[in-house]
Design a protein around this motif. Structure first.
Motif, short mmCIF file in Angstrom:
data_model
loop_
_atom_site.label_atom_id
_atom_site.label_comp_id
_atom_site.label_asym_id
_atom_site.label_seq_id
_atom_site.Cartn_x
_atom_site.Cartn_y
_atom_site.Cartn_z
N THR A 4 -33.77 0.25 -52.76
CA THR A 4 -33.41 0.21 -54.38
C THR A 4 -32.69 -0.98 -55.01
N ALA A 59 -33.37 4.70 -38.16
CA ALA A 59 -32.98 5.61 -38.09
C ALA A 59 -32.38 6.46 -37.36
N VAL A 65 -33.03 11.57 -41.16
CA VAL A 65 -31.92 11.14 -41.67
C VAL A 65 -32.69 9.88 -42.79
N LEU A 66 -32.30 10.30 -44.20
CA LEU A 66 -33.42 10.05 -45.30
C LEU A 66 -33.06 9.22 -46.74
N THR A 67 -33.23 8.64 -46.86
CA THR A 67 -32.79 7.58 -48.57
C THR A 67 -33.39 7.04 -49.00
N GLN A 68 -33.00 7.02 -50.44
CA GLN A 68 -33.61 6.94 -51.49
C GLN A 68 -34.53 5.35 -51.65
N THR A 80 -39.12 7.58 -57.47
CA THR A 80 -38.07 7.29 -56.78
C THR A 80 -38.48 8.55 -55.71
N GLU A 122 -38.03 10.10 -50.87
CA GLU A 122 -37.01 9.71 -49.89
C GLU A 122 -37.56 9.53 -49.08
N PRO A 143 -34.77 5.16 -43.85
CA PRO A 143 -34.05 3.92 -43.83
C PRO A 143 -34.96 2.77 -42.88
#
Length: 227
Positions: A98, A184, A189-192, A200, A202, A205
């Protein structure tokens, strides 16, 4: 038991230390440092690198800067087979998913991490017990102009796709020398990240990795030149 060295003050001092243990096994170095050797690396990923960091006097710790911050040199242990071919890709840096507007190659973590790398090959075939894996001669590498061009081209193409919301469709095949892969501990384990149409989402990484043919070629060039 050997005394853990102070932080190296010069490239030559760092190389001298690294060359001094070429031919040692990880077990011998661990014994000399008073460190226990894990039975396997399944739950101790990065153990070999941490052992070398301790012996060589790396000072960056978990900071986002080269391992030898005074020298601006990154340390990378690289598992190789008996023919000297790397057994896996090499992680360089986490990829931002992002806030990519205005991000330039020269400001990226990948660019800074690749300025200078001290490669230490380790005979790392899985059938060899961890304690018996041999440490090879070090290679201090700085990318050539042509290597920089390839790295920058791959990085810019991948970042552009991430910025366009295409992160989910990028595979390890993209890029000539640099690839983007999930990084990950587990799939929870998630990220935006930027999704289609600027939404946006999820996702896992992602990290930038150097491909095996690239690291294999640079090791071969160095050792053939030495020979």
């Amino acid at each position: 038991m050997i005394t853990v060295p102070f932080i190296p003050e010069s490239e030559s001092q760092l190389l001298e230390r690294a060359e001094a243990i070429a031919g040692w096994s990880l077990g011998e170095l661990a014994d000399a440092l008073g460190v226990a050797v894990p039975a396997n690396l399944l739950h101790h990923k990065g153990w070999g690198g941490q052992l070398l960091e301790r012996y060589l006097g790396a000072d960056a710790g978990s900071k986002p800067e080269p391992d030898f911050s005074r020298l601006a040199i990154e340390l990378k242990t690289i598992p190789v087979n008996s023919s000297g071919k790397p057994l896996e890709t090499t992680f360089i840096s986490v990829c931002p998913l992002t806030r990519l507007r205005g991000l330039r190659w020269q400001e990226s973590p990948v660019f800074h991490k690749l300025q200078a790398i001290l490669w230490i090959p380790i005979l790392g075939e899985r059938q060899i017990p961890v304690a018996n894996r041999l440490i090879g001669m070090p290679v201090l590498w700085r990318p050539s102009p042509s290597e920089w061009q390839l790295l920058q081209q791959d990085w810019e193409e991948i970042i552009e796709r991430v910025a366009l919301g295409e992160v989910e469709s990028i595979t390890a095949r993209h890029g000539e020398v640099l690839q983007l892969r999930p990084k990950a501990a587990n799939s929870k384990v998630l990220t935006q990240a930027i999704g289609p149409g600027g939404t946006t989402i999820e996702t896992l990484p992602r990290g930038f990795y150097l491909k095996i043919p690239f690291t294999h070629a640079l090791l071969q060039r160095h050792f053939s030149a030495q020979g």
